[in-house]
Design a protein around this motif. Structure first.
Motif, PDB file in Angstrom:
ATOM      1  N   VAL A  11       0.837  -1.202   0.000  1.00  0.00           N
ATOM      2  CA  VAL A  11       0.000   0.000   0.000  1.00  0.00           C
ATOM      3  C   VAL A  11       0.870   1.249   0.000  1.00  0.00           C
ATOM      4  N   ILE A  12       1.953   1.227   0.786  1.00  0.00           N
ATOM      5  CA  ILE A  12       2.834   2.392   0.876  1.00  0.00           C
ATOM      6  C   ILE A  12       3.552   2.621  -0.444  1.00  0.00           C
ATOM      7  N   LEU A  13       3.972   1.535  -1.115  1.00  0.00           N
ATOM      8  CA  LEU A  13       4.618   1.686  -2.417  1.00  0.00           C
ATOM      9  C   LEU A  13       3.645   2.264  -3.439  1.00  0.00           C
ATOM     10  N   LEU A  14       2.392   1.820  -3.379  1.00  0.00           N
ATOM     11  CA  LEU A  14       1.382   2.377  -4.288  1.00  0.00           C
ATOM     12  C   LEU A  14       1.171   3.859  -4.003  1.00  0.00           C
ATOM     13  N   ALA A  15       1.119   4.207  -2.696  1.00  0.00           N
ATOM     14  CA  ALA A  15       0.981   5.622  -2.332  1.00  0.00           C
ATOM     15  C   ALA A  15       2.188   6.419  -2.799  1.00  0.00           C
ATOM     16  N   THR A  16       3.374   5.812  -2.726  1.00  0.00           N
ATOM     17  CA  THR A  16       4.583   6.494  -3.202  1.00  0.00           C
ATOM     18  C   THR A  16       4.519   6.731  -4.708  1.00  0.00           C
ATOM     19  N   GLY A  17       3.990   5.747  -5.439  1.00  0.00           N
ATOM     20  CA  GLY A  17       3.840   5.916  -6.883  1.00  0.00           C
ATOM     21  C   GLY A  17       2.917   7.077  -7.226  1.00  0.00           C
ATOM     22  N   PHE A  18       1.779   7.161  -6.530  1.00  0.00           N
ATOM     23  CA  PHE A  18       0.874   8.293  -6.753  1.00  0.00           C
ATOM     24  C   PHE A  18       1.552   9.608  -6.378  1.00  0.00           C
ATOM     25  N   ALA A  19       2.353   9.573  -5.283  1.00  0.00           N
ATOM     26  CA  ALA A  19       3.046  10.793  -4.866  1.00  0.00           C
ATOM     27  C   ALA A  19       4.033  11.238  -5.930  1.00  0.00           C
ATOM     28  N   VAL A  20       4.766  10.284  -6.536  1.00  0.00           N
ATOM     29  CA  VAL A  20       5.753  10.625  -7.571  1.00  0.00           C
ATOM     30  C   VAL A  20       5.066  11.265  -8.770  1.00  0.00           C
ATOM     31  N   VAL A  21       3.988  10.626  -9.247  1.00  0.00           N
ATOM     32  CA  VAL A  21       3.288  11.168 -10.422  1.00  0.00           C
ATOM     33  C   VAL A  21       2.701  12.534 -10.098  1.00  0.00           C
ATOM     34  N   GLY A  22       2.125  12.663  -8.899  1.00  0.00           N
ATOM     35  CA  GLY A  22       1.550  13.949  -8.515  1.00  0.00           C
ATOM     36  C   GLY A  22       2.593  15.039  -8.429  1.00  0.00           C
ATOM     37  N   LEU A  40       3.876  10.532   7.737  1.00  0.00           N
ATOM     38  CA  LEU A  40       4.228   9.581   6.679  1.00  0.00           C
ATOM     39  C   LEU A  40       3.857  10.111   5.301  1.00  0.00           C
ATOM     40  N   GLY A  41       2.589  10.549   5.134  1.00  0.00           N
ATOM     41  CA  GLY A  41       2.155  11.049   3.831  1.00  0.00           C
ATOM     42  C   GLY A  41       2.949  12.266   3.395  1.00  0.00           C
ATOM     43  N   GLN A  42       3.126  13.216   4.333  1.00  0.00           N
ATOM     44  CA  GLN A  42       3.892  14.410   3.988  1.00  0.00           C
ATOM     45  C   GLN A  42       5.350  14.073   3.695  1.00  0.00           C
ATOM     46  N   MET A  43       5.876  13.116   4.428  1.00  0.00           N
ATOM     47  CA  MET A  43       7.279  12.764   4.229  1.00  0.00           C
ATOM     48  C   MET A  43       7.489  12.182   2.832  1.00  0.00           C
ATOM     49  N   LEU A  44       6.587  11.295   2.390  1.00  0.00           N
ATOM     50  CA  LEU A  44       6.702  10.733   1.046  1.00  0.00           C
ATOM     51  C   LEU A  44       6.647  11.836   0.002  1.00  0.00           C
ATOM     52  N   THR A  45       5.650  12.714   0.134  1.00  0.00           N
ATOM     53  CA  THR A  45       5.481  13.779  -0.849  1.00  0.00           C
ATOM     54  C   THR A  45       6.652  14.745  -0.835  1.00  0.00           C
ATOM     55  N   ASN A  46       7.090  15.104   0.366  1.00  0.00           N
ATOM     56  CA  ASN A  46       8.143  16.111   0.459  1.00  0.00           C
ATOM     57  C   ASN A  46       9.487  15.612  -0.065  1.00  0.00           C
ATOM     58  N   ILE A  47       9.794  14.348   0.193  1.00  0.00           N
ATOM     59  CA  ILE A  47      11.063  13.802  -0.312  1.00  0.00           C
ATOM     60  C   ILE A  47      11.067  13.784  -1.835  1.00  0.00           C
ATOM     61  N   VAL A  48       9.954  13.317  -2.424  1.00  0.00           N
ATOM     62  CA  VAL A  48       9.861  13.313  -3.882  1.00  0.00           C
ATOM     63  C   VAL A  48       9.877  14.739  -4.418  1.00  0.00           C
ATOM     64  N   MET A  49       9.226  15.641  -3.676  1.00  0.00           N
ATOM     65  CA  MET A  49       9.173  17.039  -4.107  1.00  0.00           C
ATOM     66  C   MET A  49      10.570  17.656  -4.141  1.00  0.00           C
ATOM     67  N   VAL A  50      11.378  17.362  -3.139  1.00  0.00           N
ATOM     68  CA  VAL A  50      12.740  17.908  -3.096  1.00  0.00           C
ATOM     69  C   VAL A  50      13.533  17.459  -4.316  1.00  0.00           C
ATOM     70  N   VAL A  51      13.448  16.171  -4.631  1.00  0.00           N
ATOM     71  CA  VAL A  51      14.195  15.641  -5.782  1.00  0.00           C
ATOM     72  C   VAL A  51      13.691  16.269  -7.085  1.00  0.00           C
ATOM     73  N   ALA A  52      12.367  16.341  -7.242  1.00  0.00           N
ATOM     74  CA  ALA A  52      11.799  16.874  -8.485  1.00  0.00           C
ATOM     75  C   ALA A  52      12.130  18.354  -8.649  1.00  0.00           C
ATOM     76  N   MET A  53      11.980  19.117  -7.579  1.00  0.00           N
ATOM     77  CA  MET A  53      12.269  20.549  -7.681  1.00  0.00           C
ATOM     78  C   MET A  53      13.746  20.788  -7.978  1.00  0.00           C
ATOM     79  N   LEU A  54      14.599  19.975  -7.393  1.00  0.00           N
ATOM     80  CA  LEU A  54      16.039  20.126  -7.632  1.00  0.00           C
ATOM     81  C   LEU A  54      16.360  19.851  -9.104  1.00  0.00           C
ATOM     82  N   ALA A  55      15.751  18.823  -9.663  1.00  0.00           N
ATOM     83  CA  ALA A  55      15.982  18.501 -11.076  1.00  0.00           C
ATOM     84  C   ALA A  55      15.505  19.633 -11.977  1.00  0.00           C
ATOM     85  N   MET A  56      14.333  20.189 -11.667  1.00  0.00           N
ATOM     86  CA  MET A  56      13.804  21.269 -12.492  1.00  0.00           C
ATOM     87  C   MET A  56      14.661  22.521 -12.372  1.00  0.00           C
TER      88      MET A  56
END
Length: 671
Positions: free
Chosen positions: A55-66, A214-230
């Motif tokens: 379930v957490i991996l699925l939530a992580t996938g949605f977080a990445v796409v979002g 947990l939810g914010q941590m998943l989103t924020n970690i992905v957000m940091v990586v994505a924003m850095l790339a952009m």
């Protein structure tokens, strides 16, 4: 042989941290627990999430796409900014010329910096204003991107909530199962309020902390990586400027988090102490008022309440500093990026839209870092609570039952003690080398001064405590070879301290035998004279007992517990001062009912009032954990020994004798 009385054991328990059953406020004010082992507890807490990893991996996938959709948004809005800026600048340039001609004209007129900026604007057409259709299309794309990101964020949050609630449900189940296998000495050593705080408040705090982080941590970690790339895709120079803030942020978070960790551990430890005071005080509020100890209890509560206030303030204040510090670092970064970006636009190295997009990315980059830092207080609090729950889960369990439990071939109720030794403390022996043989159907009365080991004797039969030596058999089978459930299903017990749960009178009686019908309940109630007073109640057997069963008398509570034991139809009865709370007339009726019930059952009766055990088959007189006399009532009176002294102390002693008739020293002095 040294002697340890029950009073001495109680006094020793009160000197230990966290006693149970002491006077209101006992055992409180103990030193605060040591700092949490944050790393180990955090890793173990993460391990609890492993069963929900799908379930957490699925939530992580949605977080990445979002997050990817969110990351594309500023670039699209930057494109819209460029279109608007191109229209505003383009309409000020002479129509009919090309962009290159317009730039050259600006250079020749001495506006070189303006020429550099115009050369860097894409889609600029001299003399043409804003292309509203193109701007509308870009804005629609941005709306679709943000709408999709919001929908994916909603699904991700829902999956996280599902996963966390499943984990907490499993944790509550594990704690509940653990409580059933904890040995009685462990429960005796814990204040009720403290243990309740661990299995309620701490688990609730843990659930809240994990769910919010947990939810914010998943989103924020992905957000940091994505924003850095952009950001690197727009301007490596500006991206490096932003990256400089990361080690600064990590260092500040570590410094502040280390200081707050100790405060959070102290906060939840003190919360358990305050709960213990409240539970003990309100459960014994009559005694508090009778002895006029309100001020002392209030002072103890005030002391611990102030300690809780100080710990909570320290934890929240220190951890709360993280957010403004991180905002300050983010604002400094924003100023530097705005200045350098403006210079790059003026030089034509970047477009205005690219800089505005980069500023959004830098804000979105620092925002998750700030949120991750601000979550430190929740993480610290949650891990502190988790460690307190883990301490319960890691507590030593009672000795496991045999894999193949023995079952007696018969149900006669023959009990034998063979060279039994037991002590609550290794340095203070209580029962040593005790031998006792109880035949089926016998009623065995146990008498003796306080602390002689009477209740301990029957507790050993039930395996509430494990023997230090020897063995006890029931119908020829060693009780340690039987399952505890199988052993206790053969025993009915009535204690001096009544226990009734919130429910109807009928349900409390039926507790003695699963599946018992109303007819069986009524028969047991009639045999123990509960039926006599139940009919005077408005709802009869459906009368709901209030908290603590305060809507019936102490004697009526005792009768209900006796009826419950009768209904269980045991092979072995244990009655520990079972009639101490009933009046003389009711006591006589209950004794008659007990006599009829004991006809075919082995019974152990602990009594201080010797008038209640005259008809016992065997009377055991205990002193200092040893049986010093045994026999019938008449036989023991004829011997004129310890039993006779107890009897005379109760029925023959002068009324003005101020000594305690059951005090062994007084008895010894009367010899």
């Amino acid at each position: 042989m040294s002697e340890v009385t029950e009073e001495e054991k109680a006094a020793a328990a009160r000197r230990q941290p966290g006693p149970r059953g002491g006077p209101p406020g006992a055992g409180l004010g103990m030193p605060t627990e040591s700092a949490a082992n944050f790393g180990a507890s955090a890793r173990r807490l993460i391990g609890l999430l492993r069963p929900q990893r799908a379930v957490i991996l699925l939530a992580t996938g949605f977080a990445v796409v979002g997050v990817v959709l969110t990351a594309i948004g500023p670039r699209v809005l930057g494109r819209a900014t460029d279109l608007v800026f191109a229209g505003v600048v383009g309409q000020r340039l002479p129509a009919g010329t090309t962009k290159e001609q317009a730039v050259e004209g600006l250079r020749q007129s001495g506006h070189g910096q303006m020429a550099d900026m115009v050369s860097g604007i894409p889609d600029l057409v001299p003399g043409q204003g804003m292309d509203m259709d193109a701007i509308a299309r870009v804005l629609l794309i941005a709306v679709a991107l943000y709408a999709g990101a919001g929908l994916l964020s909603f699904v991700q949050n829902r999956l996280v909530v599902v996963a966390v609630n499943r984990v907490i449900m499993d944790l509550r189940r594990a704690v509940e199962d653990k409580l059933h296998v904890l040995p009685l000495p462990y429960l005796d050593s814990q204040p009720r309020g403290e243990l309740l705080s661990r299995v309620t408040n701490d688990i609730d705090n843990l659930a809240q902390s994990v769910q919010q982080t947990l939810g914010q941590m998943l989103t924020n970690i992905v957000m940091v990586v994505a924003m850095l790339a952009m950001m690197f895709s727009i301007s490596p120079l500006l991206a490096v400027i932003v990256l400089v803030t990361i080690p600064v942020s990590i260092w500040l978070t570590k410094v502040i988090g280390t200081r707050s960790q100790r405060h959070f551990k102290e906060q939840w430890a003190t919360t358990g102490q305050v709960n213990s005071i409240v539970e003990e005080t309100f459960s014994g509020h009559e005694l508090v008022k009778v002895f006029g100890r309100q001020e002392e209890v209030g002072a103890t509560f005030e002391e611990r309440n102030q300690a809780l206030q100080r710990a909570t303030f320290g934890a929240q204040f220190v951890s709360g500093v993280i957010m403004p510090v991180m905002m300050f670092v983010g604002n400094i970064t924003y100023v530097v990026v705005a200045v350098v970006g403006g210079l790059r636009v003026a030089d034509g190295a970047l477009t205005l839209g690219s800089v505005t997009a980069f500023i959004q990315y830098s804000r979105q980059f620092t925002m998750p870092i700030t949120q991750l830092a601000s979550m430190a207080n929740l993480v610290q609090s949650g891990v502190a609570s988790a460690e307190r729950v883990f301490e319960v889960l890691d507590a030593p369990e009672q000795r496991p039952d045999p894999q193949v439990p023995a079952v007696p071939d018969r149900s006669d109720g023959r009990v034998e003690f063979e060279d039994v030794s037991f002590s609550y403390s290794p340095h203070a022996p209580l029962i040593e080398n005790l031998d006792l043989h109880v035949e089926p159907g016998q009623t065995v009365a146990i008498v003796g001064p306080t602390g002689a080991g009477k209740t301990t004797l029957v507790n050993l039969v039930l395996r509430f405590y494990e023997l230090d030596g020897g063995r006890i058999t029931l119908d020829g089978v060693d009780i340690t070879q039987m399952s505890r459930a199988g052993l206790r299903s053969r025993v009915g017990m009535v204690l001096q301290d009544t226990w009734l749960f919130g429910g109807t009178i009928g349900e409390n009686i039926a507790y003695g035998r699963p599946g018992a019908g109303r007819k069986d309940v009524r028969a047991a109630a009639e045999a123990t004279f509960v039926d006599r007073f139940v009919h005077s109640l408005p709802d009869g057997y459906d009368t709901v007992l209030t908290d603590g069963a305060s809507n019936i008398s102490a004697g009526e509570k005792q009768l209900i517990t006796i009826a419950r034991a009768f209904l269980s139809d045991p092979d072995l009865l244990i009655l520990d001062e079972a009639t101490s709370s009933v009046d003389t007339r009711t006591e006589k009726l209950v004794q008659d009912a007990m006599r009829a019930l004991r006809g075919q059952r082995t019974s152990f009766v602990i009594a201080h009032r010797l008038s209640t055990i005259r008809d016992a088959d065997v009377i055991l007189v205990m002193e200092s954990g040893r049986i010093v006399e045994q026999g019938s009532h008449d036989y023991l009176l004829e011997r004129d020994g310890a039993y006779a002294r107890l009897f005379r102390a109760q029925f023959v002693a002068p009324m003005d004798d101020e000594s305690d008739p059951l005090d062994p020293r007084a008895l010894a002095a009367s010899e």
